[in-house]
Design an enzyme around this catalytic site. Structure first.
Site, PDB file in Angstrom:
ATOM      1  N   ALA A   1      24.297  -2.823  35.671  1.00 12.74           N
ATOM      2  CA  ALA A   1      23.646  -1.741  36.412  1.00 12.74           C
ATOM      3  C   ALA A   1      24.511  -1.314  37.593  1.00 12.74           C
ATOM      4  CB  ALA A   1      22.289  -2.218  36.933  1.00 12.74           C
ATOM      5  N   GLY A   2      24.416  -0.050  37.935  1.00  9.30           N
ATOM      6  CA  GLY A   2      25.048   0.444  39.154  1.00  9.30           C
ATOM      7  C   GLY A   2      24.087   1.428  39.783  1.00  9.30           C
ATOM      8  N   HIS A   3      23.503   1.052  40.903  1.00 10.08           N
ATOM      9  CA  HIS A   3      22.485   1.890  41.542  1.00 10.08           C
ATOM     10  C   HIS A   3      23.053   2.454  42.840  1.00 10.08           C
ATOM     11  CE1 HIS A   3      19.052  -0.335  39.245  1.00 10.08           C
ATOM     12  NE2 HIS A   3      19.948   0.204  38.460  1.00 10.08           N
TER      13      HIS A   3
ATOM     14  N   ARG B   1      18.355  15.270  40.292  1.00  9.11           N
ATOM     15  CA  ARG B   1      19.538  16.093  40.052  1.00  9.11           C
ATOM     16  C   ARG B   1      19.219  17.525  39.639  1.00  9.11           C
ATOM     17  NH1 ARG B   1      24.993  13.554  38.619  1.00  9.11           N
ATOM     18  NH2 ARG B   1      25.085  12.060  40.260  1.00  9.11           N
TER      19      ARG B   1
ATOM     20  N   GLN C   1      18.940   0.025  33.831  1.00  7.79           N
ATOM     21  CA  GLN C   1      19.154   0.718  32.557  1.00  7.79           C
ATOM     22  C   GLN C   1      18.050   1.768  32.302  1.00  7.79           C
ATOM     23  OE1 GLN C   1      19.581  -3.106  32.268  1.00  7.79           O
ATOM     24  NE2 GLN C   1      21.497  -2.445  33.164  1.00  7.79           N
TER      25      GLN C   1
ATOM     26  N   LYS D   1      17.508   5.747  39.752  1.00  2.67           N
ATOM     27  CA  LYS D   1      16.506   4.734  40.130  1.00  2.67           C
ATOM     28  C   LYS D   1      16.784   4.200  41.529  1.00  2.67           C
ATOM     29  CE  LYS D   1      17.802   2.440  36.452  1.00  2.67           C
ATOM     30  NZ  LYS D   1      18.644   3.444  35.782  1.00  2.67           N
ATOM     31  N   GLY D   2      18.092   3.989  41.823  1.00  2.00           N
ATOM     32  CA  GLY D   2      18.474   3.460  43.134  1.00  2.00           C
ATOM     33  C   GLY D   2      17.988   4.363  44.245  1.00  2.00           C
TER      34      GLY D   2
ATOM     35  N   ASP E   1      21.142   5.421  34.661  1.00  2.00           N
ATOM     36  CA  ASP E   1      21.780   6.270  35.666  1.00  2.00           C
ATOM     37  C   ASP E   1      20.949   7.508  36.020  1.00  2.00           C
ATOM     38  OD1 ASP E   1      23.927   4.496  35.603  1.00  2.00           O
ATOM     39  OD2 ASP E   1      24.925   5.634  34.009  1.00  2.00           O
TER      40      ASP E   1
HETATM   41  P1  GDP Z   1      20.702   4.597  38.713  1.00  2.00           P
HETATM   42  O1  GDP Z   1      21.547   3.646  37.941  1.00  2.00           O
HETATM   43  O2  GDP Z   1      19.497   5.042  37.943  1.00  2.00           O
HETATM   44  O3  GDP Z   1      20.337   4.095  40.082  1.00  2.00           O
HETATM   45  O4  GDP Z   1      21.587   5.908  38.926  1.00  2.00           O
HETATM   46  P2  GDP Z   1      23.138   5.947  39.370  1.00  2.00           P
HETATM   47  O5  GDP Z   1      23.225   5.619  40.808  1.00  2.00           O
HETATM   48  O6  GDP Z   1      23.983   5.178  38.423  1.00  2.00           O
HETATM   49  O7  GDP Z   1      23.482   7.459  39.084  1.00  2.00           O
HETATM   50  C1  GDP Z   1      22.753   8.491  39.672  1.00  2.00           C
HETATM   51  C2  GDP Z   1      23.709   9.326  40.522  1.00  2.00           C
HETATM   52  O8  GDP Z   1      23.065  10.519  40.870  1.00  2.00           O
HETATM   53  C3  GDP Z   1      24.102   8.670  41.836  1.00  2.00           C
HETATM   54  O9  GDP Z   1      25.400   9.030  42.168  1.00  2.00           O
HETATM   55  C4  GDP Z   1      23.103   9.268  42.822  1.00  2.00           C
HETATM   56  O10 GDP Z   1      23.582   9.271  44.168  1.00  2.00           O
HETATM   57  C5  GDP Z   1      23.026  10.650  42.298  1.00  2.00           C
HETATM   58  N1  GDP Z   1      21.783  11.369  42.561  1.00  2.00           N
HETATM   59  C6  GDP Z   1      20.510  10.913  42.524  1.00  2.00           C
HETATM   60  N2  GDP Z   1      19.653  11.935  42.695  1.00  2.00           N
HETATM   61  C7  GDP Z   1      20.407  13.039  42.838  1.00  2.00           C
HETATM   62  C8  GDP Z   1      20.109  14.416  43.000  1.00  2.00           C
HETATM   63  O11 GDP Z   1      18.967  14.830  43.042  1.00  2.00           O
HETATM   64  N3  GDP Z   1      21.166  15.285  43.093  1.00  2.00           N
HETATM   65  C9  GDP Z   1      22.444  14.867  43.028  1.00  2.00           C
HETATM   66  N4  GDP Z   1      23.407  15.781  43.115  1.00  2.00           N
HETATM   67  N5  GDP Z   1      22.764  13.577  42.857  1.00  2.00           N
HETATM   68  C10 GDP Z   1      21.764  12.688  42.754  1.00  2.00           C
HETATM   69  P1  IMO Z   2      21.799   1.495  35.363  1.00  2.00           P
HETATM   70  O1  IMO Z   2      20.831   0.448  35.873  1.00  2.00           O
HETATM   71  C1  IMO Z   2      23.894   3.281  32.011  1.00  2.00           C
HETATM   72  C2  IMO Z   2      25.016   0.621  28.706  1.00  2.00           C
HETATM   73  C3  IMO Z   2      26.486   0.361  28.510  1.00  2.00           C
HETATM   74  C4  IMO Z   2      26.540   0.190  27.011  1.00  2.00           C
HETATM   75  C5  IMO Z   2      25.222  -0.540  26.729  1.00  2.00           C
HETATM   76  C6  IMO Z   2      25.384  -2.040  26.554  1.00  2.00           C
HETATM   77  O2  IMO Z   2      22.875   1.822  36.325  1.00  2.00           O
HETATM   78  O3  IMO Z   2      21.054   2.679  34.860  1.00  2.00           O
HETATM   79  P2  IMO Z   2      25.806  -3.975  28.320  1.00  2.00           P
HETATM   80  O4  IMO Z   2      26.952  -4.211  29.260  1.00  2.00           O
HETATM   81  O5  IMO Z   2      24.479  -3.848  28.955  1.00  2.00           O
HETATM   82  O6  IMO Z   2      25.803  -4.967  27.176  1.00  2.00           O
HETATM   83  O7  IMO Z   2      26.151  -2.558  27.630  1.00  2.00           O
HETATM   84  O8  IMO Z   2      24.370  -0.265  27.818  1.00  2.00           O
HETATM   85  N1  IMO Z   2      24.505   0.341  30.070  1.00  2.00           N
HETATM   86  C7  IMO Z   2      24.194   1.283  30.971  1.00  2.00           C
HETATM   87  N2  IMO Z   2      24.325   2.617  30.922  1.00  2.00           N
HETATM   88  N3  IMO Z   2      23.352   2.702  33.088  1.00  2.00           N
HETATM   89  C8  IMO Z   2      23.192   1.381  33.154  1.00  2.00           C
HETATM   90  O9  IMO Z   2      22.536   0.753  34.150  1.00  2.00           O
HETATM   91  C9  IMO Z   2      23.661   0.595  32.069  1.00  2.00           C
HETATM   92  N4  IMO Z   2      23.689  -0.729  31.799  1.00  2.00           N
HETATM   93  C10 IMO Z   2      24.194  -0.873  30.581  1.00  2.00           C
HETATM   94  O10 IMO Z   2      27.267   1.448  28.923  1.00  2.00           O
HETATM   95  O11 IMO Z   2      26.465   1.440  26.377  1.00  2.00           O
HETATM   96 MG    MG Z   3      23.534   3.484  37.314  1.00  2.00          MG
END
Ligand code: GDP
Ligand code: IMO
Ligand code: MG
Length: 427
Positions: free
Chosen positions: A39-41, A330, A223, A16-17, A13
């Site tokens: 994953a959630g991007h 961030r 991840q 990366k997205g 998190d």
């Molecule tokens: P990922 O899994 O690595 O793609 O990251 P996620 O999407 O799960 O979580 C990152 C969160 O931070 C998302 O809600 C993005 O929109 C947000 N984000 C990314 N860069 C920034 C930033 O520079 N500032 C803020 N406020 N939010 C950001």
């Molecule tokens: P992105 O790509 C954050 C964590 C889960 C749990 C552990 C194992 O969005 O960064 P799993 O379902 O993979 O067997 O769970 O890994 N986890 C993540 N935490 N971001 C992710 O992906 C994750 N994918 C798995 O919360 O602790």
């Molecule tokens: Mg994520």
């Protein structure tokens, strides 16, 4: 033939997205190489706001081909839902391809992920319960069903019959739950095959052709390094490698073909799920970061655990990934703090250490050693030039660069694509 790997450098998190969406505008190919719909991007760009789980974050760039690589485990139902949603928003998924070698998540994987978590009781790993661990376990146990199997219904039936027999024995005899019906699972996966068939390809050839044409290719990680099953806080990890090395295996190219490795770091730390996180703040500072940043999981909605930047983690992450540069995201979240802390070492059993221990019980006992720096207490999310950042923010970035031991290529100051400062060139 530049290949840039975009890698999560902490516990996932990191943003990366956002970084992939930004860089994809110049890329001809983006390959997601690991994980699954755990994953959630999140991507925020002129097309809208999207939470992608399987589709690569390059999909919004109209000329970019997106590949779900062999290293990903695919829940076909989630993928179809995501494709439909993108299509409804006017984002074409005709440029999306799926490796025929990618393993599929089956209904028993999801059931078993939940049942295994329940049986762990207090020691639950906090998985996303999407079936990821059981699907990767089956892949290495050679019990997997792959995307390519959907293209041959007879083979699919034969494969499913033998595997389901075994899985039903575990479901009924070990966990005492009802067995799954072969007919139902088979007909469901035949339908998935019809929908996804046109997208299933020998994607390694597509990758090779793009490299031979000297085009920009991105490898999109999922991840983060500390969730790696070898180097993360085992057993509180995921089940496929999020590292740059995982990019070679999960996309299908050799290590010598990767030119740049960009580590994506939040300017603080978060973790979702169980397992140690030395800088976790269980106080109002942690709550303030969570609320300001809306740190709730994209996939499960769970609150993320928040804490200060951990440079021990960052250094380790660089060691196992070989970053050529960092994307620090961030920064704007830190705008309100008068003082910031950076963890530069751990106190472990009376000793100060500067490495990340392999033993998870030892990591649990690590107390962070902090250095304190001044905050800037002024908004940064409108800034686009590095020199315009407040002095304290530049000093904070410079200190992170020093501790991570690589230059910051990008600094992100907001969710939107354009809320990005280009500090040093990636290539
Ligand atoms: P990922 O899994 O690595 O793609 O990251 P996620 O999407 O799960 O979580 C990152 C969160 O931070 C998302 O809600 C993005 O929109 C947000 N984000 C990314 N860069 C920034 C930033 O520079 N500032 C803020 N406020 N939010 C950001
Ligand atoms: P992105 O790509 C954050 C964590 C889960 C749990 C552990 C194992 O969005 O960064 P799993 O379902 O993979 O067997 O769970 O890994 N986890 C993540 N935490 N971001 C992710 O992906 C994750 N994918 C798995 O919360 O602790
Ligand atoms: Mg994520």
């Amino acid at each position: 033939m530049p290949v840039i790997a975009v890698i999560g450098a902490q516990w996932g998190d990191e943003g990366k997205g956002k970084v992939v969406d930004l860089l994809a505008q110049e890329a001809s190919l983006v390959v997601r190489f690991s994980g699954g719909d755990n994953a959630g991007h999140t991507v925020v760009n002129p097309c809208g706001k999207f939470g992608l789980h399987l589709v690569p974050s390059g999909i919004f760039s109209p000329h970019t081909v997106c590949i779900i690589g062999n290293g990903v485990v695919i829940n076909p139902s989630v993928l179809i839902g995501e494709m439909d949603q993108l299509d409804r928003c006017g984002v074409a998924t005709t440029r999306l391809f799926i490796s025929d070698r990618a393993n599929l998540i089956m209904p028993y994987h999801i059931l078993l992920d939940g049942l295994e978590e329940e049986s762990r009781g207090e020691k639950a790993l906090g998985t996303t319960r999407k079936g990821i661990g059981p699907a990767f376990a089956d892949k290495v146990a050679r019990l997997g069903i792959r995307a390519g199997d959907l293209l041959d219904k007879d083979m699919l039936l034969e494969r499913l019959r033998s595997v389901l027999d075994y899985k039903n024995t575990i479901l009924t005899k070990v966990y005492g739950v009802s067995p799954l019906s072969l007919d139902e699972v088979y007909s469901q996966y035949c339908q998935y095959g019809e929908r996804l068939g046109p997208h299933i390809r020998e994607t390694v050839i597509m990758l090779e052709e793009a490299l031979n044409r000297d085009e920009l290719v991105l490898l999109e990680g999922a991840q983060g390094a500390l969730l790696d099953p070898d180097f993360g806080t085992y057993p509180y990890t995921t089940s496929s490698s999020p590292l740059a090395g995982g990019g070679c295996l999960g996309a299908g190219l050799g290590p010598t073909r990767i030119n740049r490795v960009v580590g994506v770091f939040k300017s603080y730390c978060t973790r979702v799920g169980s397992g140690p996180m030395p800088t976790e703040l269980k106080d109002e500072t942690g709550d303030l970061i969570r609320e300001r940043a809306h740190e709730y999981g994209t996939t499960t909605g769970r609150p993320r655990r928040c804490g200060w930047f951990d440079a021990v983690v960052a250094r380790f992450s660089n060691q196992i990934n070989g970053f050529t540069g960092a994307a620090i995201t961030r920064l704007d979240i830190l705008d309100v703090f008068p003082r910031l802390k950076i963890c530069v070492g751990y106190k472990l059993d009376g000793r100060t250490i500067d490495y990340f221990p392999a033993n998870v019980a030892a990591v649990e006992r690590c107390q962070p050693v902090y250095e304190e720096v001044a905050g800037w207490q002024t908004p940064t999310s409108h800034i686009r030039e590095y020199e315009q950042l407040p002095l304290e923010a530049r000093q904070y970035i410079a200190r992170l660069e020093e501790l991570i031991s690589c230059p910051a290529n990008l600094i992100s100051v907001g969710q939107a694509r354009e809320q990005t400062i280009h500090k040093t060139p990636i290539l």
